[in-house]
Every structure is written in C-alpha cells, then in structure tokens.
Design a protein around this motif. Structure first.
Motif, PDB file in Angstrom:
ATOM      1  N   SER A 178      -9.100   8.008  -0.508  1.00 50.12           N
ATOM      2  CA  SER A 178      -7.836   8.716  -0.594  1.00 50.12           C
ATOM      3  C   SER A 178      -6.787   7.977   0.222  1.00 50.12           C
ATOM      4  CB  SER A 178      -8.060  10.124  -0.026  1.00 50.12           C
ATOM      5  OG  SER A 178      -6.857  10.686   0.383  1.00 50.12           O
ATOM      6  N   ASN A 179      -5.521   8.211  -0.100  1.00 52.99           N
ATOM      7  CA  ASN A 179      -4.480   7.618   0.741  1.00 52.99           C
ATOM      8  C   ASN A 179      -4.484   8.233   2.143  1.00 52.99           C
ATOM      9  OD1 ASN A 179      -3.218  10.069   0.324  1.00 52.99           O
ATOM     10  ND2 ASN A 179      -1.533   9.252  -0.877  1.00 52.99           N
ATOM     11  N   SER A 180      -5.294   9.263   2.352  1.00 51.67           N
ATOM     12  CA  SER A 180      -5.501   9.775   3.721  1.00 51.67           C
ATOM     13  C   SER A 180      -6.155   8.706   4.591  1.00 51.67           C
ATOM     14  CB  SER A 180      -6.387  11.016   3.714  1.00 51.67           C
ATOM     15  OG  SER A 180      -5.772  12.029   2.965  1.00 51.67           O
ATOM     16  N   ARG A 181      -6.795   7.730   3.968  1.00 49.30           N
ATOM     17  CA  ARG A 181      -7.357   6.597   4.716  1.00 49.30           C
ATOM     18  C   ARG A 181      -6.256   5.841   5.459  1.00 49.30           C
ATOM     19  NH1 ARG A 181     -12.364   5.900   6.062  1.00 49.30           N
ATOM     20  NH2 ARG A 181     -12.931   6.648   3.989  1.00 49.30           N
ATOM     21  N   THR A 210      -0.697   9.209  -6.182  1.00 49.10           N
ATOM     22  CA  THR A 210      -0.336   8.300  -5.098  1.00 49.10           C
ATOM     23  C   THR A 210       0.108   6.974  -5.700  1.00 49.10           C
ATOM     24  OG1 THR A 210      -1.074   7.318  -3.015  1.00 49.10           O
ATOM     25  CG2 THR A 210      -2.734   7.499  -4.749  1.00 49.10           C
ATOM     26  N   ASN A 211       0.754   6.150  -4.889  1.00 48.64           N
ATOM     27  CA  ASN A 211       1.462   4.987  -5.402  1.00 48.64           C
ATOM     28  C   ASN A 211       1.044   3.727  -4.630  1.00 48.64           C
ATOM     29  OD1 ASN A 211       3.365   3.349  -6.623  1.00 48.64           O
ATOM     30  ND2 ASN A 211       5.133   4.267  -5.598  1.00 48.64           N
ATOM     31  N   PRO A 212      -0.228   3.297  -4.809  1.00 55.33           N
ATOM     32  CA  PRO A 212      -0.721   2.182  -3.990  1.00 55.33           C
ATOM     33  C   PRO A 212       0.040   0.885  -4.206  1.00 55.33           C
ATOM     34  CG  PRO A 212      -2.273   2.669  -5.767  1.00 55.33           C
ATOM     35  CD  PRO A 212      -1.272   3.780  -5.743  1.00 55.33           C
ATOM     36  N   ALA A 213       0.661   0.694  -5.382  1.00 52.63           N
ATOM     37  CA  ALA A 213       1.431  -0.535  -5.619  1.00 52.63           C
ATOM     38  C   ALA A 213       2.657  -0.591  -4.719  1.00 52.63           C
ATOM     39  CB  ALA A 213       1.843  -0.643  -7.084  1.00 52.63           C
ATOM     40  N   GLN A 214       2.945   0.501  -4.033  1.00 54.59           N
ATOM     41  CA  GLN A 214       4.002   0.481  -3.015  1.00 54.59           C
ATOM     42  C   GLN A 214       3.453   0.758  -1.613  1.00 54.59           C
ATOM     43  OE1 GLN A 214       7.573   2.782  -3.823  1.00 54.59           O
ATOM     44  NE2 GLN A 214       7.972   3.013  -1.650  1.00 54.59           N
ATOM     45  N   SER A 215       2.453   1.637  -1.519  1.00 51.47           N
ATOM     46  CA  SER A 215       2.102   2.146  -0.185  1.00 51.47           C
ATOM     47  C   SER A 215       0.962   1.412   0.502  1.00 51.47           C
ATOM     48  CB  SER A 215       1.755   3.629  -0.275  1.00 51.47           C
ATOM     49  OG  SER A 215       0.704   3.827  -1.194  1.00 51.47           O
ATOM     50  N   MET A 216       0.165   0.650  -0.222  1.00 55.94           N
ATOM     51  CA  MET A 216      -0.934  -0.074   0.430  1.00 55.94           C
ATOM     52  C   MET A 216      -0.397  -1.345   1.078  1.00 55.94           C
ATOM     53  SD  MET A 216      -4.078   1.226   0.110  1.00 55.94           S
ATOM     54  CE  MET A 216      -5.216  -0.140   0.089  1.00 55.94           C
ATOM     55  N   PRO A 217      -1.068  -1.816   2.157  1.00 60.18           N
ATOM     56  CA  PRO A 217      -0.643  -3.091   2.734  1.00 60.18           C
ATOM     57  C   PRO A 217      -1.013  -4.246   1.806  1.00 60.18           C
ATOM     58  CG  PRO A 217      -2.651  -2.310   3.787  1.00 60.18           C
ATOM     59  CD  PRO A 217      -2.210  -1.218   2.852  1.00 60.18           C
ATOM     60  N   ASP A 218      -0.403  -5.370   2.006  1.00 60.17           N
ATOM     61  CA  ASP A 218      -0.639  -6.583   1.224  1.00 60.17           C
ATOM     62  C   ASP A 218      -0.549  -6.301  -0.281  1.00 60.17           C
ATOM     63  OD1 ASP A 218      -1.155  -9.074   0.344  1.00 60.17           O
ATOM     64  OD2 ASP A 218      -3.143  -9.267   1.258  1.00 60.17           O
ATOM     65  N   GLN A 219       0.684  -6.151  -0.707  1.00 55.39           N
ATOM     66  CA  GLN A 219       0.940  -5.781  -2.108  1.00 55.39           C
ATOM     67  C   GLN A 219       0.388  -6.797  -3.107  1.00 55.39           C
ATOM     68  OE1 GLN A 219       3.141  -2.881  -3.258  1.00 55.39           O
ATOM     69  NE2 GLN A 219       1.730  -2.461  -1.603  1.00 55.39           N
ATOM     70  N   ASN A 220       0.306  -8.066  -2.709  1.00 53.60           N
ATOM     71  CA  ASN A 220      -0.234  -9.065  -3.640  1.00 53.60           C
ATOM     72  C   ASN A 220      -1.668  -8.725  -4.011  1.00 53.60           C
ATOM     73  OD1 ASN A 220       1.720 -11.019  -4.348  1.00 53.60           O
ATOM     74  ND2 ASN A 220       1.738 -11.696  -2.215  1.00 53.60           N
ATOM     75  N   LEU A 221      -2.449  -8.326  -3.003  1.00 54.65           N
ATOM     76  CA  LEU A 221      -3.847  -7.954  -3.258  1.00 54.65           C
ATOM     77  C   LEU A 221      -3.913  -6.787  -4.226  1.00 54.65           C
ATOM     78  CD1 LEU A 221      -6.943  -7.673  -2.681  1.00 54.65           C
ATOM     79  CD2 LEU A 221      -6.307  -6.218  -0.767  1.00 54.65           C
ATOM     80  N   ILE A 222      -3.116  -5.764  -3.959  1.00 52.04           N
ATOM     81  CA  ILE A 222      -3.193  -4.537  -4.763  1.00 52.04           C
ATOM     82  C   ILE A 222      -2.739  -4.813  -6.196  1.00 52.04           C
ATOM     83  CG2 ILE A 222      -2.371  -2.142  -4.951  1.00 52.04           C
ATOM     84  CD1 ILE A 222      -4.085  -2.893  -2.391  1.00 52.04           C
ATOM     85  N   ARG A 223      -1.652  -5.536  -6.334  1.00 48.20           N
ATOM     86  CA  ARG A 223      -1.120  -5.751  -7.692  1.00 48.20           C
ATOM     87  C   ARG A 223      -1.995  -6.722  -8.477  1.00 48.20           C
ATOM     88  NH1 ARG A 223       5.112  -4.455  -7.744  1.00 48.20           N
ATOM     89  NH2 ARG A 223       5.114  -2.863  -6.129  1.00 48.20           N
ATOM     90  N   THR A 224      -2.576  -7.704  -7.788  1.00 47.42           N
ATOM     91  CA  THR A 224      -3.524  -8.583  -8.488  1.00 47.42           C
ATOM     92  C   THR A 224      -4.707  -7.746  -8.970  1.00 47.42           C
ATOM     93  OG1 THR A 224      -2.853 -10.363  -7.037  1.00 47.42           O
ATOM     94  CG2 THR A 224      -4.873 -10.705  -8.260  1.00 47.42           C
TER      95      THR A 224
END
Ligand code: SF4
Length: 712
Positions: free
Chosen positions: A135-138, A405-419
């Motif tokens: 979860s984004n609670s992480r 939730t919107n991990p393509a914006q909220s997670m760190p290192d967007q390159n990793l997430i979008r790849t």
C-alpha cells in the motif's frame, strides 16, 4: 436539503463532516460538532470539500465508466463492467496458472476505506495466494509501525488527541503539524492559550510555521534525529532525570542502550545535529523534568533509510523517563493518510495479515487461513512498495493492479516506476479520476466511486473508527472499490475452480463484520462494536472488546505492554546518516513535504481555485545566502538535478532553510488529458527522490536526497 454525517477524506486527523446535498449533488459541507476529532472545526482543505464535488467539474475529471485497450498503441475504449471483469479474470487465471500466484501484484492505498482494504487483502492472500499486495501506506507509516512493534509489541499508538490538553511538554519531531494536521494543530494552539505553562519543542531542519511558534526549535541537520534522541537520553541519565523504577519493573534492554548513548555527549551530539549545545541541554531538561511529555511525530522520522531507528530512539526516550501510559504522555505517531490505520488493521500490506497478525508467524497464518476457510496462507514474503515495482520492471510480476493511488507521481525514482509500468504485461488502474499520471499507463481503467459516494469506515491517528457515509450516488457507471474487488473475485474463483474464500458481500457492513470477528482476542479487539453502535454512539476508539461500553483512550496505563513478557523493550539502535551523501557534484540536501492547502497529488484539491491562493505554483525553496552566492534571484528559473532526474523550477528565497538545504512541495506533478501512453518529461519532486529504504520498515527515504541547483 439532506444532511449526511461522514468523515473528511484527506488527512489522518479524521475530522467529522456533515455533507449537505439534495440527494443527487453535494451542495455544502461543514464540520460535525459532535465528532471528537474536530468538534465542528475544519481546515481549508476540509471546508472546501464540497467545491471538489461540483457536478460540472466532476464530469470533466472523473473516470465515469470502465475502459480497456487491447494493444499498447491504442486508446482505451469504454467497456461493459461485466465484460471488463470477465476479461481481467481470464488474464489473471492464465497468468497464475502459467507463472504462479506471485506473478501478479496489487498496489493499494491508505485512501481506501477499511472494507475496501479488507476485500483486496483477502483477494490477494486468500483467493490468489500471493502476498504481493502493498500500500502507499508504506511511504507513510511503515517506520512508525515497525517502531511501535519493536518497542511496545503492537502497532498501536498509545495516546489520544485529548492528551494534548493534559500534557505539559509537546515534543513535535519531523512534523509540520500546522500544515499537515491543521485541526490538531489548532488544538495545540488552544491548549497553549489555556495553559501558558505548556511548552512546545519542535525538531525540524526547516523553520516551518510549526517550528516558528515553538518555545524551542531544534533545527537539526537532516537525518540526525537518532543522534539527537540519544543525546537527550545521555543528558537525562547524567542529570538523573530517568525513571529507574519504571525501567526496572516494566522494560528490558536498558543496559545495552546505556552503553550506546554514553558516547552521545552534549558536545558530540550538538556537533552531529548542527545545533547549539545549550538548546540540546534545554530540550533534554524540559523532556526529563516534565510531568507529562507527549511526542507527536510524522514523516520526518518515517520517510528515512533509518526510519525505524528514529522511531525506536524516540520511544526509548519515553520509556527511560516513564513518559508513557499516563495522561498527557506518550509517543504518538500522527497518521498521514485518512485510513493508513484501517489498512494496517485488516493486514493490507505485504508483511501483515488480518487484525495485526504477522505474515512471518506460522500461527497467525493458520488463524487467518481458518478465518477465511482456506487450507493455508502462503508463507512467501510479499514485495513491499519499491520491491513490488522493481519486480514489475524485471518481469517477475507480470500483472499489476493499482488502486486509488498514483505511483507514477508519488513513488521515489520515477524512472524506475514508469519503466516498470511500461514493461508490465498488464496494468490495471482503479481510480476515481481519469487524469492522474498513473492512469496514462493503464491498459484497463476501472472507474471507482469517491468521497460523498462511498460508505464504510476509517480509523484515524488516535485509533478512532468513524463511519464514512454516502450522500449521493456514484457518478456515471463508477462502482465502489469493495464492489469491484468482490465481483472480480467471484469471477476469478470460478476460473481457478475455487469455492473458498467467500466473497458474497452485498454491503460494506458484511465485510466490516467479518473484519470485526477477525479481531477477537487481538490487541485491536473490536468485537464489542457494530455499525449500529457507531450509528447510535458515534466514532469509537479501539480496543473495544465484547462487553465494553467505551473504547480505550490510552494504552499501557496498567504498565503491561503488548510484548510476550509484558515488558517494553529498549532498542539499542545506532545512528546512521542519510543514505545519500552531500558531494561537490550534488551539494544541496533536498527535503520534501506538504503545503497547507493541497493534498497528495492534487487530483482533488487541485480542482479548487481558492486552494492555490497559499501557493500558486511549484517552486524550489532555498536559503537566500545560497541564492546570492549563485547569482539566483527570487523568481528565477533553476535546474534542479541529480542522477535520477532533472526539474526546471522557480527559485524562491526562504528564511526557513539553513544554507545547503532546499525544499520542494510534494504535490505537484503532471496531468494527462488523454488516456494514452505517457510520453512526457518527468515532472514532480519524486523524480529526484532516493528509493533507498529502511531495512526493517522498507519505507523509502523521500525526505532526503542530494541535488545540484543551477540557474537556467
Ligand atoms: Fe480534513 Fe485533515 Fe483538515 Fe481535518 S485536518 S478537515 S481531516 S484535511
């Protein structure tokens, strides 16, 4: 006009609201005077909730029906719900039968209601047999969870908001409470007005509005919290301010910790933390001498590669001084999201199971298997947030289902997430809004209902369960999150030839009752509660076991902690500097945080013109001396970059920052006007943030990265 009592959908304060509607449209909102979290008050975000629900606006921004595409180079097309879920069930069944249950994963949200969370967790761990659900609670609370469990034995904040009025020292660490938890901050202001002797210490590298108002601001260097807490404990020991009887009778592990903090002399600690020695001494004395010290803490402690150690070191200070389990005292972690607590209660994370059970505990797995009437729960550890997307990137996880939730914006290192999202074989996004950065990657968009349309429960920072009630029907063809998960689970079960676990829910109450029954005998036992009780008596705090007439407003008053032997544990944690070091190439520390009037990725608050008055556009805040040295003027464009990304932003001089530090608000990202595959430069501070995470809590270090800043 109809009036519906519900809860604000933003932060973990969990304020009660009254929604005014005509049954079809939301007309107004006001604070619920009977709700014990806010007694009728609302902050700027809460009091503008009705403006986010304007019908014309909603028609423009909402996902109104399910959409699918059959190839990545195509636009998604509207699809019938039944066809959509049937197709998804086919794809899941194929994937699971070919590659195993762990080839699929779910990334859900602390914005979901407890009932939604429960069904998704049961779907992943009970029906599919994978623990790949996080979860984004992480990103928000997992270090606080790990800290509580290590030291006190349970993920249970021991305090209540009412402790604010009973305290004589409020120690705020890593929290800009005035912005992030505004109504709670109003309560602190009121308590200070009523009791001028009440002192407030704020620990924060920035001189935020919260820090500015404090009696003492400890502007520590980023990431040095553990050293500060060890240094304060050293002083308490030296000046005989510890509670030796409490330590001897109710704790264990103090001797080892004492050896560690011996090295944290005032001079040494002050030097590490970058603060004056006299301020350190003052803070330690106020803490050790106070009759009741209450710590309030949030992401400054949690979002760190040493997040668990920071939480534990602060709890050590409370245990050593006996500042716990008594009125006005205790370590009180403030929840970021509205229902991060409820999500943890139902076990909606990769390492948890229902009712605060642990996945790593074989007895707990067996108990949950029995509750769900299935042979077993997988003992394979699930992937936590960063690990989950890394597994999608490598192809280990082939289908990813992202909910609310919107991990393509909220997670760190967007390159990793979008790849990862580009490489996934299938990306399913369940969302109320069609224009988030993540929706651009969705092969399937499942239109979800949202605040004012949903019913269920949430739990706020003080363990208080409140009802969320629907005032109007879901817009368009949108469905409730629990409904989508339930209908999908029924279809998938048929394809997997499984008859268990049961997913025949027809109302959130049936789900909540099942969750309630799973808590029997656990630390959060709520078997004495029901929807009817909440209806009649209003929000209640857990635990609330059968036969109780009220919840517990304070835990551990009996000095019995939730550990196996009943003793609290001192954690002998080491101080470690933030993962990313300042270098000549990247000489600035970059901090991130909330603005007063925006929420998360702005899909809702970004709709209201009034909420831009406080901060109209994204910028990077810098110390004016740093700007002078680099010939940067207020309002100039600067390039902010590191090995993960580059952002062009307006520079703004800030008196809140020491030299060498910078700050970008977390909210701004990019918006997509069509549902097509993203092809944009990354925008948003998280493209610069470090994905390194705490080894225990797995929470990433969103609060500290290093960058270069150059005038464009
Ligand atoms: Fe909503 Fe939090 Fe503001 Fe209360 S303090 S109104 S819960 S945003």
């Amino acid at each position: 006009m109809l009036e519906t009592k519900s809860t604000c959908c933003y932060c973990g304060v969990g304020c009660g609201v009254i929604i005014e509607s005509d049954g079809a449209q939301v007309i107004g909102v006001r604070g619920d005077p009977a709700h014990p979290a806010n007694f009728g008050k609302l902050c700027s975000k809460g009091s503008n909730l009705h403006l986010t629900a304007q019908p014309l606006l909603q028609q423009q921004v909402r996902a109104l029906y399910p959409e699918m595409r059959t190839a990545r180079n195509q636009e998604r097309q509207p699809v019938d719900w039944d066809v959509c879920l049937e197709t998804l069930a086919d794809k899941f069944a194929d994937c699971i039968q070919t590659h195993g249950a762990d080839s699929v994963g779910f990334y859900i949200s602390g914005q979901l209601l407890t009932e939604d969370y429960y069904v998704f967790n049961k779907l992943a761990k009970g029906l599919i047999g994978t623990n790949n659900i996080d979860s984004n609670s992480r990103l928000c609370m997992s270090s606080a969870v790990a800290g509580y469990k290590q030291s006190l034995g349970a993920d249970a904040p021991p305090c209540s908001y009412a402790d604010i009025e009973l305290s004589d020292l409020i120690f705020i660490a890593g929290s800009n409470t005035a912005y992030a938890h505004p109504i709670l901050y109003r309560r602190i202001e009121q308590a200070r007005e009523n009791n001028p002797a009440l002192k407030v210490i704020v620990v924060d590298p920035r001189r935020t509005d919260t820090a500015r108002d404090a009696d003492l601001h400890l502007a520590i260097l980023p990431g040095t919290d553990v050293a500060l807490f060890h240094g304060m404990l050293h002083l308490c020991l030296w000046e005989d301010l510890i509670d030796t009887q409490f330590i001897a009778e109710h704790t264990e592990g103090f001797a080892e910790l004492k050896q560690t903090v011996r090295d944290f002399t005032p001079a040494f600690t002050a030097q590490i933390c970058g603060i004056a020695e006299k301020d350190l001494v003052q803070a330690a004395r106020w803490f050790g001498q106070s009759k009741a010290a209450l710590s309030l803490y949030c992401q400054g402690l949690n979002q760190s590669s040493a997040g668990t150690a920071k939480n534990s070191a602060l709890i050590n200070l409370h245990l050593a001084t006996g500042q716990i389990g008594k009125p006005g005292a205790g370590p009180f972690s403030l929840t970021g999201q509205p229902n991060a607590m409820g999500g943890r209660e139902v076990g909606g994370m990769a390492n948890l199971l229902s009712a605060h059970r642990d996945l790593s505990n074989s007895e707990h797995r067996a108990e949950v298997a029995a509750l769900w009437n299935i042979p077993s729960v997988s003992d394979q550890p699930g992937k936590t947030a960063v690990e989950l997307f890394e597994a999608v990137r490598t192809g280990e996880i082939k289908i990813i289902w992202i909910v609310c939730t919107n991990p393509a914006q909220s997670m760190p290192d967007q390159n990793l997430i979008r790849t990862a999202l580009e490489k996934a074989e299938l990306v399913i996004v369940q969302e109320a809004y069609h224009n988030t950065a993540t929706v651009a990657y969705a092969d399937v968009l499942l239109a979800a209902s949202t605040w004012s349309e949903k019913s269920g429960t949430v739990t706020n920072s003080e363990r208080r369960i409140s009802r969320v009630r629907a005032a109007i029907p879901a817009l368009g063809e949108a469905r409730h999150d629990w409904q989508i998960a339930t209908l999908f689970a029924q279809k998938l079960a048929k394809k997997l030839n499984k008859t268990k676990p049961d997913f025949t829910y027809d109302h959130p109450e049936a789900i909540w009752n099942e969750h309630r029954d799973s808590t029997a005998g656990r630390d959060l036992d709520i078997t004495g509660l029901s929807y009817a009780w909440l209806e009649e008596n209003g929000p209640q705090q857990w635990p609330f076991p059968t036969g109780a007439t009220a919840g517990k407003n304070r835990l551990y008053q009996d000095r019995l902690f939730a550990t196996t032997n009943g003793k609290a544990r001192f954690i002998n944690c080491s101080y470690a500097a933030p993962a990313e070091k300042i270098t000549p190439r990247h000489p600035f520390a970059l901090n991130t945080g909330r603005l007063r009037d925006q929420w998360h990725g702005m899909s809702r608050t970004g709709l209201v013109a009034q909420l831009y008055a406080h901060a109209p556009e994204p910028c990077i805040e810098m110390a004016s001396q740093d700007m002078l040295r680099r010939f940067i003027n207020d309002g100039d464009f600067v390039e902010v970059s590191n090995q993960r990304g580059t952002q062009i932003l307006i520079a703004k001089a800030s008196e809140q920052l020491k030299t060498g530090q910078s700050f970008i608000a977390m909210h701004w990202g990019e918006e997509f006007v069509s549902g097509s595959q993203a092809n944009h430069a990354l925008f948003g501070v998280n493209s610069l943030c470090n994905p390194r995470f705490d080894p225990i809590s797995k929470q990433p270090e969103l609060k500290h990265s290093t960058v270069k800043i150059a005038k464009v």
